[in-house]
Design a protein around this motif. Structure first.
Motif, PDB file in Angstrom:
ATOM      1  N   HIS A   8      47.137  37.214  37.730  1.00 50.71           N
ATOM      2  CA  HIS A   8      46.663  37.977  38.882  1.00 50.71           C
ATOM      3  C   HIS A   8      45.185  37.674  39.104  1.00 50.71           C
ATOM      4  N   GLN A   9      44.744  37.893  40.303  1.00 50.12           N
ATOM      5  CA  GLN A   9      43.356  37.671  40.719  1.00 50.12           C
ATOM      6  C   GLN A   9      43.017  36.181  40.807  1.00 50.12           C
ATOM      7  N   HIS A  10      42.282  35.627  39.844  1.00 48.89           N
ATOM      8  CA  HIS A  10      41.809  34.249  39.990  1.00 48.89           C
ATOM      9  C   HIS A  10      41.450  33.672  38.629  1.00 48.89           C
ATOM     10  N   ALA A  11      41.355  32.338  38.568  1.00 46.37           N
ATOM     11  CA  ALA A  11      40.957  31.663  37.334  1.00 46.37           C
ATOM     12  C   ALA A  11      39.494  31.977  37.035  1.00 46.37           C
ATOM     13  N   PHE A  12      39.141  31.961  35.740  1.00 45.80           N
ATOM     14  CA  PHE A  12      37.760  32.274  35.363  1.00 45.80           C
ATOM     15  C   PHE A  12      37.404  31.617  34.039  1.00 45.80           C
ATOM     16  N   THR A  13      36.103  31.524  33.795  1.00 48.52           N
ATOM     17  CA  THR A  13      35.591  31.001  32.530  1.00 48.52           C
ATOM     18  C   THR A  13      35.014  32.166  31.718  1.00 48.52           C
ATOM     19  N   ASP A  14      34.396  31.897  30.595  1.00 48.07           N
ATOM     20  CA  ASP A  14      33.806  32.894  29.693  1.00 48.07           C
ATOM     21  C   ASP A  14      34.848  33.913  29.227  1.00 48.07           C
TER      22      ASP A  14
END
Length: 358
Positions: free
Chosen positions: A267-273
């Motif tokens: 859900h939402q979006h890809a991310f780092t950290d």
């Protein structure tokens, strides 16, 4: 119909499959190319528009449904597993899931509709729910309701996903990471390959399902189902029962140690950290447990505890069905406190009230 498809490079795509009448909006179904054909990670909700979107998304990625080799399910919830049966019927693809969630699917398929309502009624009454909340469930039970519960048409998986195993996906290195908490058999899938962008710190990409989301705290409720006998509300059963929140916190730390370069959630979006997000979620739950402990200076039932907890809106504005979810989450947190020796049931109370210890 507009199909939102994202090319994450390196043979990884995401398809935004809508969830009807849900603020989450959509499930990000990921498509992973392999030497035997594409594999889906989750499938989306069982709904005609969702199905059409999924089919169009697979086509936009350059494949047909009959090209699909398999389906990896992160967990059994209907916005992830709902379309699995239709995918298998249309493509002949295998479906894989962790054994603990496969057991939930089997129980859901086999249970009589009335069993679920009886279970909810028993649980909520024991939690101290008022009569006006129980009345609609009693009416549904008396009139034969419960036959349209989501998940009753979900496919029974034909393969397991073993924790720590390198999956049989020719040409790809995908390792299963068991991450219980959101469900007992939730898995994340670690793509143990260099990120297409060599500048991104960390190693590989993590398909995180609902375990790790960039801006949402996943729901952590109880694992119990109607036939498992763990639904009693007393100090002893809480102490000996499962501990979903404890499982979730342990799973978060395990994922944090992986240090993936990028997280591809459902859900939402890809991310780092990933590490930063893990630390934030652990801190959130520690703070929440501390607040609950303070609330339990005054003995409360599970329902009363849920009423006084902080949610994303006042209790009076929380819809009926969402209150049941909130009560389950309150009890998961309470169960953690009991297991840690920070709370206990008050002897002789009915429905059982709980109080802080120490």
């Amino acid at each position: 119909m507009t199909t939102q498809v994202t090319d994450h490079k390196g043979g990884v795509w995401s398809i935004a499959v809508p969830i009807p009448d849900n603020p989450l909006g959509h499930t990000l179904v990921h498509l992973l190319e392999t030497d035997r054909g594409p594999v889906l990670i989750d499938t989306g909700w069982d709904d005609p528009d969702s199905w059409d979107t999924l089919v169009a998304g697979v086509t936009a990625c350059g494949f047909g449904l009959t090209d699909l080799h398999g389906v990896l399910i992160t967990h059994h919830h209907p916005d992830h597993h709902g379309l699995s049966a239709k995918v298998r019927e249309a493509s002949g693809a295998w479906i894989a899931m962790h054994a603990a969630d496969t057991a939930v699917v089997r129980r859901t398929r086999e249970a009589e509709p009335g069993q679920w309502l009886d279970y909810l009624l028993t649980k909520l009454a024991a939690a101290g729910a008022p009569d006006d909340h129980l009345a609609p469930l009693r009416k549904a039970r008396a009139t034969g309701g419960g036959r349209k519960l989501p998940g009753r048409r979900a496919a029974l998986p034909d393969r397991g996903i073993d924790p720590g195993a390198l999956l049989d996906l020719p040409g790809r290195r995908v390792r299963a990471i068991w991450t219980p908490g959101h469900t007992p058999g939730h898995v994340c899938l670690h793509l143990e390959e260099e990120h297409p962008s060599a500048r991104t710190p960390g190693f590989g990409r993590l398909f995180s399902g609902d375990h790790l989301l960039p801006g949402i705290t996943p729901h952590i409720g109880l694992y119990e189902a109607p036939d498992d006998g763990l639904g009693a509300h007393d100090g002893e059963s809480l102490r000996e029962g499962t501990d979903p929140l404890g499982d979730y916190l342990d799973s978060l730390e395990r994922v944090g140690r992986l240090a993936p370069a990028e997280v591809l959630p459902a859900h939402q979006h890809a991310f780092t950290d990933a590490g930063g997000r893990v630390r934030a979620l652990i801190a959130h739950h520690e703070e929440r447990l501390a607040r609950l402990r303070a609330l339990l200076q005054e003995p409360r039932t599970v329902w009363q505890l849920a009423e006084t907890m902080e949610w994303n809106r006042p209790w009076e504005q929380i819809p009926y069905g969402s209150r049941n979810i909130a009560v389950s989450e309150a009890e998961a947190h309470l169960r953690r406190l009991v297991k840690l020796g920070h709370a206990e049931g008050v002897p002789g109370s009915d429905p059982v009230t709980y109080r802080a210890v120490g």
